[in-house]
Write a protein that holds these residues in place. Structure first.
Motif, PDB file in Angstrom:
ATOM      1  N   GLN A   1     -14.675  81.627  40.131  1.00 37.91           N
ATOM      2  CA  GLN A   1     -15.668  80.946  39.733  1.00 37.91           C
ATOM      3  C   GLN A   1     -16.623  81.300  38.704  1.00 37.91           C
ATOM      4  O   GLN A   1     -17.126  80.666  37.941  1.00 37.91           O
ATOM      5  CB  GLN A   1     -16.630  80.801  41.189  1.00 37.91           C
ATOM      6  CG  GLN A   1     -15.890  79.739  42.077  1.00 37.91           C
ATOM      7  CD  GLN A   1     -16.784  79.583  43.264  1.00 37.91           C
ATOM      8  OE1 GLN A   1     -17.886  79.680  43.591  1.00 37.91           O
ATOM      9  NE2 GLN A   1     -15.974  78.590  44.212  1.00 37.91           N
TER      10      GLN A   1
ATOM     11  N   MET B   1     -16.896  80.136  29.551  1.00 39.04           N
ATOM     12  CA  MET B   1     -15.663  79.410  28.792  1.00 39.04           C
ATOM     13  C   MET B   1     -16.270  78.755  27.496  1.00 39.04           C
ATOM     14  O   MET B   1     -15.334  78.860  26.528  1.00 39.04           O
ATOM     15  CB  MET B   1     -15.394  77.885  29.740  1.00 39.04           C
ATOM     16  CG  MET B   1     -14.666  78.488  31.092  1.00 39.04           C
ATOM     17  SD  MET B   1     -12.860  79.296  30.693  1.00 39.04           S
ATOM     18  CE  MET B   1     -13.281  80.848  30.674  1.00 39.04           C
ATOM     19  N   ALA B   2     -17.386  78.310  27.307  1.00 44.35           N
ATOM     20  CA  ALA B   2     -17.671  78.022  25.944  1.00 44.35           C
ATOM     21  C   ALA B   2     -17.442  79.342  24.836  1.00 44.35           C
ATOM     22  O   ALA B   2     -17.166  79.180  23.870  1.00 44.35           O
ATOM     23  CB  ALA B   2     -18.874  77.463  25.753  1.00 44.35           C
TER      24      ALA B   2
ATOM     25  N   HIS C   1     -17.398  68.142  41.250  1.00 40.31           N
ATOM     26  CA  HIS C   1     -16.727  69.591  41.612  1.00 40.31           C
ATOM     27  C   HIS C   1     -17.966  70.406  41.928  1.00 40.31           C
ATOM     28  O   HIS C   1     -19.112  70.093  41.864  1.00 40.31           O
ATOM     29  CB  HIS C   1     -16.430  70.183  40.177  1.00 40.31           C
ATOM     30  CG  HIS C   1     -15.272  69.442  39.793  1.00 40.31           C
ATOM     31  ND1 HIS C   1     -15.343  68.368  38.886  1.00 40.31           N
ATOM     32  CD2 HIS C   1     -13.871  69.726  39.830  1.00 40.31           C
ATOM     33  CE1 HIS C   1     -13.994  67.810  38.612  1.00 40.31           C
ATOM     34  NE2 HIS C   1     -13.350  68.711  39.222  1.00 40.31           N
TER      35      HIS C   1
ATOM     36  N   ARG D   1     -13.414  80.239  24.796  1.00 44.87           N
ATOM     37  CA  ARG D   1     -12.478  79.118  24.341  1.00 44.87           C
ATOM     38  C   ARG D   1     -11.933  79.319  23.056  1.00 44.87           C
ATOM     39  O   ARG D   1     -10.627  79.114  22.717  1.00 44.87           O
ATOM     40  CB  ARG D   1     -13.067  77.672  24.673  1.00 44.87           C
ATOM     41  CG  ARG D   1     -13.966  77.273  23.474  1.00 44.87           C
ATOM     42  CD  ARG D   1     -14.331  75.814  23.527  1.00 44.87           C
ATOM     43  NE  ARG D   1     -13.487  74.916  23.197  1.00 44.87           N
ATOM     44  CZ  ARG D   1     -13.032  73.835  23.725  1.00 44.87           C
ATOM     45  NH1 ARG D   1     -13.800  73.320  24.633  1.00 44.87           N
ATOM     46  NH2 ARG D   1     -12.084  72.977  23.303  1.00 44.87           N
TER      47      ARG D   1
ATOM     48  N   SER E   1     -14.767  80.604  35.321  1.00 50.81           N
ATOM     49  CA  SER E   1     -14.831  79.091  35.055  1.00 50.81           C
ATOM     50  C   SER E   1     -16.205  78.638  34.704  1.00 50.81           C
ATOM     51  O   SER E   1     -16.584  77.347  34.484  1.00 50.81           O
ATOM     52  CB  SER E   1     -14.248  78.157  35.917  1.00 50.81           C
ATOM     53  OG  SER E   1     -15.170  78.290  37.169  1.00 50.81           O
ATOM     54  N   ASP E   2     -17.201  79.470  34.900  1.00 54.44           N
ATOM     55  CA  ASP E   2     -18.715  79.011  34.211  1.00 54.44           C
ATOM     56  C   ASP E   2     -18.512  78.530  32.877  1.00 54.44           C
ATOM     57  O   ASP E   2     -17.948  78.926  31.926  1.00 54.44           O
ATOM     58  CB  ASP E   2     -19.748  79.966  34.262  1.00 54.44           C
ATOM     59  CG  ASP E   2     -21.012  79.999  33.980  1.00 54.44           C
ATOM     60  OD1 ASP E   2     -21.622  79.233  34.663  1.00 54.44           O
ATOM     61  OD2 ASP E   2     -21.322  80.291  32.547  1.00 54.44           O
ATOM     62  N   ASP E   3     -19.217  77.306  32.708  1.00 58.76           N
ATOM     63  CA  ASP E   3     -19.418  76.641  31.509  1.00 58.76           C
ATOM     64  C   ASP E   3     -19.529  77.308  30.166  1.00 58.76           C
ATOM     65  O   ASP E   3     -18.984  77.259  29.377  1.00 58.76           O
ATOM     66  CB  ASP E   3     -20.245  75.171  31.481  1.00 58.76           C
ATOM     67  CG  ASP E   3     -19.657  74.258  32.521  1.00 58.76           C
ATOM     68  OD1 ASP E   3     -18.436  73.990  32.588  1.00 58.76           O
ATOM     69  OD2 ASP E   3     -20.269  73.364  32.746  1.00 58.76           O
ATOM     70  N   GLN E   4     -20.764  78.144  30.553  1.00 60.55           N
ATOM     71  CA  GLN E   4     -21.180  78.917  29.209  1.00 60.55           C
ATOM     72  C   GLN E   4     -20.063  80.060  28.978  1.00 60.55           C
ATOM     73  O   GLN E   4     -19.859  80.277  27.708  1.00 60.55           O
ATOM     74  CB  GLN E   4     -22.604  79.695  29.590  1.00 60.55           C
ATOM     75  CG  GLN E   4     -23.807  78.689  29.572  1.00 60.55           C
ATOM     76  CD  GLN E   4     -25.039  79.438  29.924  1.00 60.55           C
ATOM     77  OE1 GLN E   4     -24.973  80.357  30.648  1.00 60.55           O
ATOM     78  NE2 GLN E   4     -26.001  78.624  29.746  1.00 60.55           N
TER      79      GLN E   4
ATOM     80  N   HIS F   1     -19.115  74.836  43.015  1.00 57.08           N
ATOM     81  CA  HIS F   1     -19.110  76.112  43.058  1.00 57.08           C
ATOM     82  C   HIS F   1     -19.881  76.868  43.732  1.00 57.08           C
ATOM     83  O   HIS F   1     -20.736  77.789  43.547  1.00 57.08           O
ATOM     84  CB  HIS F   1     -19.156  76.815  41.627  1.00 57.08           C
ATOM     85  CG  HIS F   1     -17.776  76.361  40.555  1.00 57.08           C
ATOM     86  ND1 HIS F   1     -17.850  75.275  40.014  1.00 57.08           N
ATOM     87  CD2 HIS F   1     -16.993  77.194  40.262  1.00 57.08           C
ATOM     88  CE1 HIS F   1     -16.720  75.250  39.308  1.00 57.08           C
ATOM     89  NE2 HIS F   1     -16.103  76.447  39.383  1.00 57.08           N
TER      90      HIS F   1
END
Length: 83
Positions: free
Chosen positions: A34, A42-43, A4, A46, A37-40, A6
């Motif tokens: 984008q 989303m964490a 993946h 969520r 959807s950044d991991d931080q 970005h």
């Protein structure tokens, strides 16, 4: 190497704003998706999103993918597999 990417958000230097013209609208949608959807981020989100919000996001994304991608494109570009 990761499947993946970005890169748009990392390389884009243009105008971000919605409603001015079609080109900036398209750029802004990519930019926001984008960033979203950044991991931080989303964490953090969520466990804050309600069931209804998660369902809305899932339905929207799934509907767009179903409408605009063939099954081989879905597997190649979204699932990143060799269906």
């Amino acid at each position: 190497m990761a499947d993946h990417s970005h890169r748009f958000i990392e390389d884009f230097e243009g105008f971000i704003g919605f409603g001015l013209n079609q080109e900036s609208d398209m750029d802004t949608v990519i930019y926001y998706l984008q960033k979203f959807s950044d991991d931080q981020l989303m964490a953090l989100l969520r466990n804050r999103l309600t069931h209804e919000e998660r369902q809305t996001i899932f339905d929207l994304v799934s509907g767009i993918l179903h409408k605009h991608l063939s099954e081989p494109e879905y597997h190649r570009y979204f699932l990143k597999d060799n269906h």
